[in-house]
Design an enzyme around this catalytic site. Structure first.
Site, PDB file in Angstrom:
ATOM      1  CG  HIS A   1      -0.128   0.156   2.524  1.00  0.00           C
ATOM      2  ND1 HIS A   1       0.560  -0.898   3.083  1.00  0.00           N
ATOM      3  CD2 HIS A   1       0.096   1.211   3.334  1.00  0.00           C
ATOM      4  CE1 HIS A   1       1.165  -0.488   4.182  1.00  0.00           C
ATOM      5  NE2 HIS A   1       0.911   0.795   4.368  1.00  0.00           N
TER       6      HIS A   1
ATOM      7  CG  ASP B   1       1.597   5.046   4.756  1.00  0.00           C
ATOM      8  OD1 ASP B   1       1.187   3.881   4.922  1.00  0.00           O
ATOM      9  OD2 ASP B   1       2.751   5.416   5.037  1.00  0.00           O
TER      10      ASP B   1
ATOM     11  CG  HIS C   1       5.133   1.098   2.900  1.00  0.00           C
ATOM     12  ND1 HIS C   1       4.672   2.276   2.354  1.00  0.00           N
ATOM     13  CD2 HIS C   1       4.491   0.972   4.085  1.00  0.00           C
ATOM     14  CE1 HIS C   1       3.804   2.838   3.182  1.00  0.00           C
ATOM     15  NE2 HIS C   1       3.667   2.067   4.239  1.00  0.00           N
TER      16      HIS C   1
ATOM     17  NE  ARG D   1       2.841   6.607   9.102  1.00  0.00           N
ATOM     18  CZ  ARG D   1       1.777   5.975   8.600  1.00  0.00           C
ATOM     19  NH1 ARG D   1       1.825   4.686   8.323  1.00  0.00           N
ATOM     20  NH2 ARG D   1       0.672   6.629   8.387  1.00  0.00           N
TER      21      ARG D   1
HETATM   22 FE   LIG Z   1       2.025   2.064   5.661  1.00  0.00          FE
END
Ligand SMILES: [Fe+2]
Length: 278
Positions: free
Chosen positions: A102, A104, A254, A269
């Site tokens: 995917h 994000d 990723h 993140r």
């Molecule tokens: Fe992700």
């Protein structure tokens, strides 16, 4: 560009990915930052080892690229004063998040520019992350296929993730979407900074191709998803504690390698706001 004055850059794969040395992201001069930015645009995903940075330093580094996103559903560190952080935690009781390829947050009008992900707890083995270059995936199609998909628009939504009643993100501070959020994006987007074209559909958030019959849309998307998985378009990163990966969400996808499923693994993140794909 490979005449680096302030950093070292070692590519780790043919399609994308480079390890950057000689910098501490908490103390980065403007000159070194400009080289990091250039290396980022060139390599699509950068890796930094041994980055013992605070959350504030991680946010400050991200902010050099743009404003930070507050995730619509995941704000696990909000109470600690860090609503900008998403935490990816997995262990014996909790499964990996993001096991499918995917990009994000593509279900919003302006999907992220990119993310800065720091490893807090690395498994002894496994739990690597893979990235794939959507430039390479697009360039790997025939001219005829490139032309066929170049004017298509896809619908992205949360129907298969955050809006599903069984999509449990409670252990990473998530809440369920009360309604389905969706956005439309071109199937082939032009990177706003490099001008290169890349595929922009992903199996996690893309629902269908606008104006196609359901079977046509499903068949074409299935083909593109399998094509994107071609190993030649990818790189793979082995995590250690204090490793940081920064990826360009506009031209890469990723996924986690969901092996060693009982190991403790924690990632934190921050995500940089992007612009409307064209
Ligand atoms: Fe992700």
């Amino acid at each position: 560009m490979n005449n680096w004055q302030h950093i070292s850059v070692s590519r780790i794969a043919g399609a994308l990915g480079a390890e950057v040395g000689g910098v501490h992201l908490g103390q980065l001069s403007d000159a070194a930052f400009e080289e990091v930015r250039a290396a980022f645009l060139e390599n699509q995903v950068l890796f930094f080892r041994d980055q013992e940075v605070t959350r504030d330093q991680q946010k400050a580094f991200g902010r050099r690229f743009g404003t930070l996103q507050i995730h619509p559903f995941l704000q696990p560190l909000k109470a600690e004063g860090h609503p900008e952080f998403v935490v990816l935690q997995s262990d014996e009781k909790h499964p990996y998040v993001a096991e499918a390829w995917h990009s994000d947050v593509t279900f919003v009008e302006q999907p992220p520019l990119g993310s800065v992900l720091r490893c807090i707890k690395a498994p002894e083995f496994g739990g690597d992350t893979m990235w794939a270059s959507m430039y390479a995936a697009y360039e790997g199609l025939s001219d005829k296929m490139q032309r066929m998909i170049s004017d298509l628009v896809a619908i992205h939504d949360t129907a298969r993730t955050f809006s599903r009643t069984d999509y449990n993100t409670e252990h990473i501070g998530g809440k369920q979407a009360t309604q389905v959020i969706s956005a439309e994006h071109p199937v082939v987007r032009t990177h706003p900074e490099t001008g290169r074209r890349g595929l922009f559909v992903n199996s996690t958030f893309t629902a269908s191709i606008k104006g196609m019959k359901p079977r046509e849309s499903a068949a074409l998307l299935e083909f593109l998803y399998r094509h994107i998985e071609t190993p030649d378009f990818s790189c793979r990163f082995r995590w250690r504690e204090n490793s940081i990966a920064m990826w360009d969400n506009r031209c890469t996808q990723h996924r986690v390698c969901a092996d060693n499923r009982t190991a403790d693994r924690r990632m934190e993140r921050v995500t940089i706001n992007g612009d409307k794909p064209f």
